[in-house]
Design a protein around this motif. Structure first.
Motif, PDB file in Angstrom:
ATOM      1  N   LEU A  56       0.843  -1.197   0.000  1.00 33.21           N
ATOM      2  CA  LEU A  56       0.000   0.000   0.000  1.00 33.21           C
ATOM      3  C   LEU A  56       0.876   1.245   0.000  1.00 33.21           C
ATOM      4  O   LEU A  56       1.939   1.263   0.611  1.00 33.21           O
ATOM      5  CB  LEU A  56      -0.891  -0.008   1.247  1.00 33.21           C
ATOM      6  N   LYS A  57       0.447   2.254  -0.726  1.00 32.50           N
ATOM      7  CA  LYS A  57       1.201   3.510  -0.771  1.00 32.50           C
ATOM      8  C   LYS A  57       0.731   4.436   0.348  1.00 32.50           C
ATOM      9  O   LYS A  57      -0.470   4.494   0.642  1.00 32.50           O
ATOM     10  CB  LYS A  57       1.002   4.199  -2.119  1.00 32.50           C
ATOM     11  N   PRO A  58       1.648   5.166   0.976  1.00 29.83           N
ATOM     12  CA  PRO A  58       1.235   6.098   2.040  1.00 29.83           C
ATOM     13  C   PRO A  58       0.450   7.272   1.466  1.00 29.83           C
ATOM     14  O   PRO A  58       0.630   7.645   0.302  1.00 29.83           O
ATOM     15  CB  PRO A  58       2.576   6.569   2.618  1.00 29.83           C
ATOM     16  N   LYS A  59      -0.421   7.835   2.278  1.00 26.93           N
ATOM     17  CA  LYS A  59      -1.170   9.011   1.840  1.00 26.93           C
ATOM     18  C   LYS A  59      -0.202  10.184   1.691  1.00 26.93           C
ATOM     19  O   LYS A  59       0.558  10.492   2.611  1.00 26.93           O
ATOM     20  CB  LYS A  59      -2.250   9.351   2.863  1.00 26.93           C
ATOM     21  N   TYR A  60      -0.214  10.824   0.523  1.00 25.90           N
ATOM     22  CA  TYR A  60       0.712  11.931   0.286  1.00 25.90           C
ATOM     23  C   TYR A  60       0.101  12.865  -0.752  1.00 25.90           C
ATOM     24  O   TYR A  60       0.033  12.545  -1.937  1.00 25.90           O
ATOM     25  CB  TYR A  60       2.051  11.398  -0.226  1.00 25.90           C
ATOM     26  N   THR A  61      -0.366  14.024  -0.301  1.00 22.91           N
ATOM     27  CA  THR A  61      -0.931  14.995  -1.236  1.00 22.91           C
ATOM     28  C   THR A  61       0.176  15.870  -1.825  1.00 22.91           C
ATOM     29  O   THR A  61       1.308  15.889  -1.330  1.00 22.91           O
ATOM     30  CB  THR A  61      -1.958  15.900  -0.538  1.00 22.91           C
ATOM     31  N   PHE A  62      -0.172  16.588  -2.854  1.00 21.51           N
ATOM     32  CA  PHE A  62       0.759  17.533  -3.469  1.00 21.51           C
ATOM     33  C   PHE A  62       1.183  18.565  -2.420  1.00 21.51           C
ATOM     34  O   PHE A  62       2.343  18.972  -2.359  1.00 21.51           O
ATOM     35  CB  PHE A  62       0.071  18.205  -4.651  1.00 21.51           C
ATOM     36  N   ARG A  63       0.247  18.962  -1.586  1.00 21.88           N
ATOM     37  CA  ARG A  63       0.553  19.931  -0.525  1.00 21.88           C
ATOM     38  C   ARG A  63       1.570  19.344   0.467  1.00 21.88           C
ATOM     39  O   ARG A  63       2.494  20.038   0.901  1.00 21.88           O
ATOM     40  CB  ARG A  63      -0.728  20.314   0.208  1.00 21.88           C
ATOM     41  N   ASP A  64       1.391  18.063   0.826  1.00 19.96           N
ATOM     42  CA  ASP A  64       2.347  17.402   1.721  1.00 19.96           C
ATOM     43  C   ASP A  64       3.748  17.411   1.114  1.00 19.96           C
ATOM     44  O   ASP A  64       4.739  17.655   1.808  1.00 19.96           O
ATOM     45  CB  ASP A  64       1.929  15.953   1.987  1.00 19.96           C
ATOM     46  N   LEU A  65       3.819  17.142  -0.182  1.00 16.28           N
ATOM     47  CA  LEU A  65       5.111  17.108  -0.868  1.00 16.28           C
ATOM     48  C   LEU A  65       5.735  18.498  -0.901  1.00 16.28           C
ATOM     49  O   LEU A  65       6.951  18.644  -0.721  1.00 16.28           O
ATOM     50  CB  LEU A  65       4.934  16.571  -2.294  1.00 16.28           C
ATOM     51  N   ASN A  66       4.909  19.519  -1.112  1.00 16.28           N
ATOM     52  CA  ASN A  66       5.408  20.891  -1.108  1.00 16.28           C
ATOM     53  C   ASN A  66       6.042  21.231   0.239  1.00 16.28           C
ATOM     54  O   ASN A  66       7.128  21.816   0.309  1.00 16.28           O
ATOM     55  CB  ASN A  66       4.263  21.858  -1.409  1.00 16.28           C
ATOM     56  N   PHE A  93       1.680  28.531  -2.716  1.00 11.84           N
ATOM     57  CA  PHE A  93       1.410  27.229  -3.332  1.00 11.84           C
ATOM     58  C   PHE A  93      -0.086  26.982  -3.523  1.00 11.84           C
ATOM     59  O   PHE A  93      -0.526  26.570  -4.599  1.00 11.84           O
ATOM     60  CB  PHE A  93       2.026  26.125  -2.469  1.00 11.84           C
ATOM     61  N   GLU A  94      -0.874  27.230  -2.489  1.00 13.39           N
ATOM     62  CA  GLU A  94      -2.320  26.983  -2.569  1.00 13.39           C
ATOM     63  C   GLU A  94      -2.965  27.858  -3.640  1.00 13.39           C
ATOM     64  O   GLU A  94      -3.871  27.418  -4.357  1.00 13.39           O
ATOM     65  CB  GLU A  94      -2.979  27.252  -1.210  1.00 13.39           C
ATOM     66  N   ILE A  95      -2.493  29.099  -3.756  1.00 16.84           N
ATOM     67  CA  ILE A  95      -3.033  30.010  -4.772  1.00 16.84           C
ATOM     68  C   ILE A  95      -2.668  29.512  -6.162  1.00 16.84           C
ATOM     69  O   ILE A  95      -3.470  29.563  -7.093  1.00 16.84           O
ATOM     70  CB  ILE A  95      -2.485  31.437  -4.548  1.00 16.84           C
ATOM     71  N   ARG A  96      -1.450  29.017  -6.320  1.00 15.83           N
ATOM     72  CA  ARG A  96      -0.976  28.536  -7.620  1.00 15.83           C
ATOM     73  C   ARG A  96      -1.770  27.327  -8.117  1.00 15.83           C
ATOM     74  O   ARG A  96      -2.086  27.219  -9.296  1.00 15.83           O
ATOM     75  CB  ARG A  96       0.495  28.124  -7.537  1.00 15.83           C
ATOM     76  N   PHE A  97      -2.099  26.405  -7.190  1.00 16.36           N
ATOM     77  CA  PHE A  97      -2.638  25.119  -7.629  1.00 16.36           C
ATOM     78  C   PHE A  97      -4.078  24.836  -7.232  1.00 16.36           C
ATOM     79  O   PHE A  97      -4.677  23.898  -7.753  1.00 16.36           O
ATOM     80  CB  PHE A  97      -1.727  23.991  -7.120  1.00 16.36           C
ATOM     81  N   THR A 114      -0.905  19.704 -17.584  1.00 21.42           N
ATOM     82  CA  THR A 114      -1.058  20.441 -18.847  1.00 21.42           C
ATOM     83  C   THR A 114      -2.139  21.511 -18.707  1.00 21.42           C
ATOM     84  O   THR A 114      -1.982  22.639 -19.177  1.00 21.42           O
ATOM     85  CB  THR A 114      -1.415  19.469 -19.990  1.00 21.42           C
ATOM     86  N   ILE A 115      -3.240  21.147 -18.046  1.00 22.58           N
ATOM     87  CA  ILE A 115      -4.311  22.128 -17.800  1.00 22.58           C
ATOM     88  C   ILE A 115      -3.784  23.261 -16.932  1.00 22.58           C
ATOM     89  O   ILE A 115      -4.047  24.445 -17.187  1.00 22.58           O
ATOM     90  CB  ILE A 115      -5.522  21.438 -17.125  1.00 22.58           C
ATOM     91  N   TRP A 116      -3.013  22.907 -15.887  1.00 25.08           N
ATOM     92  CA  TRP A 116      -2.427  23.934 -15.015  1.00 25.08           C
ATOM     93  C   TRP A 116      -1.494  24.832 -15.815  1.00 25.08           C
ATOM     94  O   TRP A 116      -1.532  26.065 -15.663  1.00 25.08           O
ATOM     95  CB  TRP A 116      -1.646  23.266 -13.885  1.00 25.08           C
ATOM     96  N   ARG A 117      -0.652  24.240 -16.661  1.00 24.71           N
ATOM     97  CA  ARG A 117       0.292  25.019 -17.474  1.00 24.71           C
ATOM     98  C   ARG A 117      -0.439  26.025 -18.355  1.00 24.71           C
ATOM     99  O   ARG A 117      -0.051  27.198 -18.428  1.00 24.71           O
ATOM    100  CB  ARG A 117       1.103  24.061 -18.345  1.00 24.71           C
ATOM    101  N   ASN A 118      -1.502  25.591 -19.026  1.00 26.76           N
ATOM    102  CA  ASN A 118      -2.242  26.479 -19.930  1.00 26.76           C
ATOM    103  C   ASN A 118      -2.901  27.627 -19.173  1.00 26.76           C
ATOM    104  O   ASN A 118      -2.906  28.776 -19.640  1.00 26.76           O
ATOM    105  CB  ASN A 118      -3.293  25.681 -20.700  1.00 26.76           C
ATOM    106  N   ASN A 119      -3.456  27.324 -18.004  1.00 26.74           N
ATOM    107  CA  ASN A 119      -4.061  28.385 -17.185  1.00 26.74           C
ATOM    108  C   ASN A 119      -3.007  29.368 -16.698  1.00 26.74           C
ATOM    109  O   ASN A 119      -3.232  30.581 -16.679  1.00 26.74           O
ATOM    110  CB  ASN A 119      -4.789  27.775 -15.990  1.00 26.74           C
TER     111      ASN A 119
END
Length: 346
Positions: A56-66, A93-97, A114-119
């Motif tokens: 099982l993979k540990p819970k890890y959000t993008f925010r956790d990684l940041n 970070f939260e504003i960016r993503f 890709t969607i994030w990049r275009n925005n």
């Protein structure tokens, strides 16, 4: 697994559970609270067991990684300017993503990025987006190669924006006059007000080809008879910048008792510059354009060879200096050509 019954002790209840030959216990006000704790604790222990076994993979959000990346890597950056930028990315970070920040890093796909990049390209320029992609890609590489959470980096699977053509903007004498007027400054005036120091820094940059951060970091102890010593620059090295007669005259105008030549923060300086140039309609003028202008003048007027020029400007790659910062017009090229022809031996 059947949970053990809580035991009453005085006015509270206690419960004990066993897992992998280890015992865990807690005390709560009611039997129901004990049972709730025991159920969650067993689930936590079993989940951790599966994570350690690779099931099982540990819970890890993008925010956790940041957060993890900033604590382990980002905040230890030795470059003052880079650290300030990294802190800005971390803080915003939260504003960016937005909602993507709460998404599990295992579920983030190239399509999401890709969607994030275009925005993002609708908000800032290509260079900014390229820099941000590089930063967040490094974050996922860290998760892949240091934390062993990911098998691949999704940032490596998206198309990056094309790097825009380097600016080749010269600064016209009339623009210098307009900016000095906007900053309520006249050449030869002793700077006193914040806007005066911005104007002074503008003129000093045109004479020395120094970056804004380098000028703002200058201290009086670094000024010598004919040059200024920069102990630490953008590329991490020190360098010496020779001072023209005009640059020396500008330095004589600094009469305050402070340590730094310009007693102003980089943010205050930048905001003043942006505000005043917008008021006079010179939105396309960047402070960094002074570096282009100064380098071109050094070649045109002082006839400095490129290897000497590179030492003054701090460029390690000659091609960057020649192709990006030296911006001669047709007249400059013709005059240089004629000068060489004139000095050729008969």
């Amino acid at each position: 697994m059947k949970l053990p019954k809580p035991r009453k002790r005085g006015g509270t209840y206690t419960i004990t559970i066993s897992h992998q030959n280890k015992r865990y216990y807690c005390t709560r006000d009611t039997a129901a609270e004990c049972e709730h704790w025991a159920a969650l604790k067993l689930l936590e222990l079993k989940t951790q067991e599966k994570i350690e076994a690779g099931e099982l993979k540990p819970k890890y959000t993008f925010r956790d990684l940041n957060d993890k990346y900033f604590q382990d890597v980002g905040q230890w950056n030795k470059s003052k300017s880079s650290l300030a930028w990294i802190k800005g990315q971390y803080k915003n970070f939260e504003i960016r993503f937005g909602s993507l920040a709460q998404k599990s890093i295992y579920d983030i796909k190239p399509k999401d990025l890709t969607i994030w990049r275009n925005n993002r390209l609708n908000q800032v320029g290509e260079n900014t987006v390229l820099k941000e992609i590089s930063h967040y890609s490094a974050m996922f590489t860290f998760a892949q190669k240091e934390l062993f959470l990911l098998d691949e980096n999704p940032w490596m699977q998206i198309t990056k924006p094309k790097k825009p053509k380097a600016r080749a903007r010269r600064i016209h004498p009339s623009e210098i006059e307009i900016m000095l007027n906007a900053l309520n400054y006249e050449i030869g005036m002793v700077p006193v007000l914040p806007q005066h120091y911005v104007a002074w820094g503008f003129l000093f940059a045109l004479e020395t080809a120094m970056r804004r951060g380098e000028i703002l970091g200058m201290e009086k102890k670094d000024i010598y008879d004919e040059y200024v010593h920069l102990p630490k620059t953008k590329n991490g090295d020190s360098r010496n910048v020779p001072l023209s007669v005009e640059a020396l005259e500008l330095l004589k105008l600094i009469q305050h008792d402070g340590r730094r030549i310009i007693p102003q923060s980089e943010n205050a300086f930048r905001l003043m510059w942006e505000k005043r140039k917008a008021e006079v309609g010179l939105n396309n003028l960047h402070f960094h354009d002074t570096r282009h202008e100064a380098i071109t003048r050094m070649v045109r007027i002082r006839k400095l060879p490129v290897e000497v020029l590179a030492k003054i400007t701090g460029h390690k790659k000659i091609e960057v200096l020649v192709n990006t910062y030296y911006n001669p017009d047709a007249k400059d090229l013709v005059e240089a050509f004629k000068s060489i022809e004139k000095n050729k031996p008969a």
